[in-house]
Design an enzyme around this catalytic site. Sequence first.
Site, PDB file in Angstrom:
ATOM      1  N   ASP A  85       0.854  -1.180   0.000  1.00 31.65           N
ATOM      2  CA  ASP A  85       0.000   0.000   0.000  1.00 31.65           C
ATOM      3  C   ASP A  85       0.895   1.237   0.000  1.00 31.65           C
ATOM      4  O   ASP A  85       1.755   1.386   0.868  1.00 31.65           O
ATOM      5  CB  ASP A  85      -0.909  -0.037   1.232  1.00 31.65           C
ATOM      6  CG  ASP A  85      -2.065   0.944   1.114  1.00 31.65           C
ATOM      7  OD1 ASP A  85      -1.937   1.952   0.397  1.00 31.65           O
ATOM      8  OD2 ASP A  85      -3.100   0.708   1.775  1.00 31.65           O
ATOM      9  N   ASP A  96      -3.200   7.465  -3.318  1.00 34.17           N
ATOM     10  CA  ASP A  96      -3.143   6.306  -2.418  1.00 34.17           C
ATOM     11  C   ASP A  96      -3.539   5.081  -3.255  1.00 34.17           C
ATOM     12  O   ASP A  96      -4.620   5.072  -3.852  1.00 34.17           O
ATOM     13  CB  ASP A  96      -4.141   6.576  -1.278  1.00 34.17           C
ATOM     14  CG  ASP A  96      -4.163   5.505  -0.202  1.00 34.17           C
ATOM     15  OD1 ASP A  96      -3.396   4.532  -0.282  1.00 34.17           O
ATOM     16  OD2 ASP A  96      -4.986   5.668   0.740  1.00 34.17           O
ATOM     17  N   HIS A 157     -11.804   6.073   1.790  1.00 35.94           N
ATOM     18  CA  HIS A 157     -11.869   7.370   2.465  1.00 35.94           C
ATOM     19  C   HIS A 157     -11.732   8.509   1.474  1.00 35.94           C
ATOM     20  O   HIS A 157     -11.053   8.378   0.456  1.00 35.94           O
ATOM     21  CB  HIS A 157     -10.738   7.464   3.497  1.00 35.94           C
ATOM     22  CG  HIS A 157      -9.409   6.977   2.962  1.00 35.94           C
ATOM     23  ND1 HIS A 157      -8.459   7.827   2.505  1.00 35.94           N
ATOM     24  CD2 HIS A 157      -8.920   5.720   2.776  1.00 35.94           C
ATOM     25  CE1 HIS A 157      -7.423   7.122   2.076  1.00 35.94           C
ATOM     26  NE2 HIS A 157      -7.663   5.841   2.216  1.00 35.94           N
ATOM     27  N   HIS A 165      -7.695  11.167   5.559  1.00 40.67           N
ATOM     28  CA  HIS A 165      -9.055  10.756   5.943  1.00 40.67           C
ATOM     29  C   HIS A 165      -9.880  12.008   6.178  1.00 40.67           C
ATOM     30  O   HIS A 165      -9.973  12.506   7.276  1.00 40.67           O
ATOM     31  CB  HIS A 165      -9.012   9.850   7.180  1.00 40.67           C
ATOM     32  CG  HIS A 165      -8.449   8.492   6.863  1.00 40.67           C
ATOM     33  ND1 HIS A 165      -9.238   7.421   6.533  1.00 40.67           N
ATOM     34  CD2 HIS A 165      -7.179   8.054   6.792  1.00 40.67           C
ATOM     35  CE1 HIS A 165      -8.471   6.378   6.280  1.00 40.67           C
ATOM     36  NE2 HIS A 165      -7.213   6.721   6.430  1.00 40.67           N
ATOM     37  N   GLU A 190     -10.933   1.014  -1.503  1.00 40.50           N
ATOM     38  CA  GLU A 190     -10.014  -0.084  -1.203  1.00 40.50           C
ATOM     39  C   GLU A 190     -10.693  -1.316  -0.608  1.00 40.50           C
ATOM     40  O   GLU A 190     -10.685  -1.516   0.597  1.00 40.50           O
ATOM     41  CB  GLU A 190      -8.873   0.394  -0.302  1.00 40.50           C
ATOM     42  CG  GLU A 190      -9.275   1.169   0.932  1.00 40.50           C
ATOM     43  CD  GLU A 190      -8.036   1.693   1.687  1.00 40.50           C
ATOM     44  OE1 GLU A 190      -7.140   0.896   1.969  1.00 40.50           O
ATOM     45  OE2 GLU A 190      -8.007   2.902   1.980  1.00 40.50           O
ATOM     46  N   GLU A 280      -6.557  -1.120  -4.369  1.00 41.08           N
ATOM     47  CA  GLU A 280      -6.933   0.272  -4.081  1.00 41.08           C
ATOM     48  C   GLU A 280      -6.524   1.210  -5.206  1.00 41.08           C
ATOM     49  O   GLU A 280      -5.428   1.101  -5.748  1.00 41.08           O
ATOM     50  CB  GLU A 280      -6.256   0.743  -2.779  1.00 41.08           C
ATOM     51  CG  GLU A 280      -6.588   2.194  -2.417  1.00 41.08           C
ATOM     52  CD  GLU A 280      -5.992   2.629  -1.076  1.00 41.08           C
ATOM     53  OE1 GLU A 280      -4.990   2.034  -0.647  1.00 41.08           O
ATOM     54  OE2 GLU A 280      -6.537   3.577  -0.481  1.00 41.08           O
TER      55      GLU A 280
HETATM   56 MN    MN Z   1      -3.755   2.799   0.819  1.00 43.70          MN
HETATM   57 MN    MN Z   2      -6.372   4.256   1.536  1.00 37.72          MN
END
Ligand code: MN
Ligand code: MN
Length: 295
Positions: A85, A96, A157, A165, A190, A280
Amino acid sequence: MSEDTLDKLSRAGRVAKLAREFAMENVIAGGSALELVIAIEEVIRSNGAECAFPVNIGVNEVAAHYTPSKENDIEFRTGDVVKIDIGAHIDGYPGDTAATVEVGTRNHSTLIEAAESALEVSMEMVAPGTTVSAMGETIERVIKSSGFKPIHNLTGHSMERFNLHAGLSIPNVKNWDRSSIKEGMVLAIEPFSTTGRGKVEGAHRGGIYRLMRDRKAPPEISTLFSRIQSSFGGFPFAGRWCDDLHPDASSLLSKMVRIGMAMSYPILIEAGKGAVAQAEHSVIVTRTGCRVLTE
Ligand code: MN
Ligand code: MN
């Protein structure tokens, strides 16, 4: 959204994608997770971005929030289900993205594909007015129809500048949240699929930290606090990144956690010790759908 913001988000997403592709090609049996994350973080920086958080490595039942360090490294083994990640940012605008690879075997291909197709199908639903619960319902349906469980206490998020977030959560199951998606939002979606119970639990510290509040403290702690703040801008950071900021960083960081100036993320482990896969992408919501920033 201004041209400048869009440009920074697009570039951050592109760098995160490059880093993810590099990562997927370089997970090998016998390889050190620490050497890999250092190389991935170097790909991010050499492409003109910064890390929005330490590269997370999740092996088998470990779902999230572990980053290797000198004191706590792991070696990849044949058969491991490895999630990587990655977060990159440009001037605070984050991308992300995550993917899963199995080391040398194909025992968990359908588990991995379940997370990937849940991501694909849920991304197609993104548009102004779509509720987050409807997305969770879709993710849940796709993963269950493949014979696995979604992890119900991990979510996607919304994101904003220097904020991973930003308030909106995108569940991996149907829930009672009637919140809906709006044009201009930046979302990380994700899905997590598992052979286990569909839930994660927090365990010991995983090497990832975040600053909490500044307060009166011995001078060397205050010095480290402000150096972390100016270096990582409120994003999560790795304990190993602090070695360059202060010679005594590791013991000072433990003190900061004890007195509430920083927090340490617990490693999140699947409650039934099931294998976990994750996929993700980051997207920006347009008038009629979304643009994927990390593919
Ligand atoms: Mn991530
Ligand atoms: Mn994430």
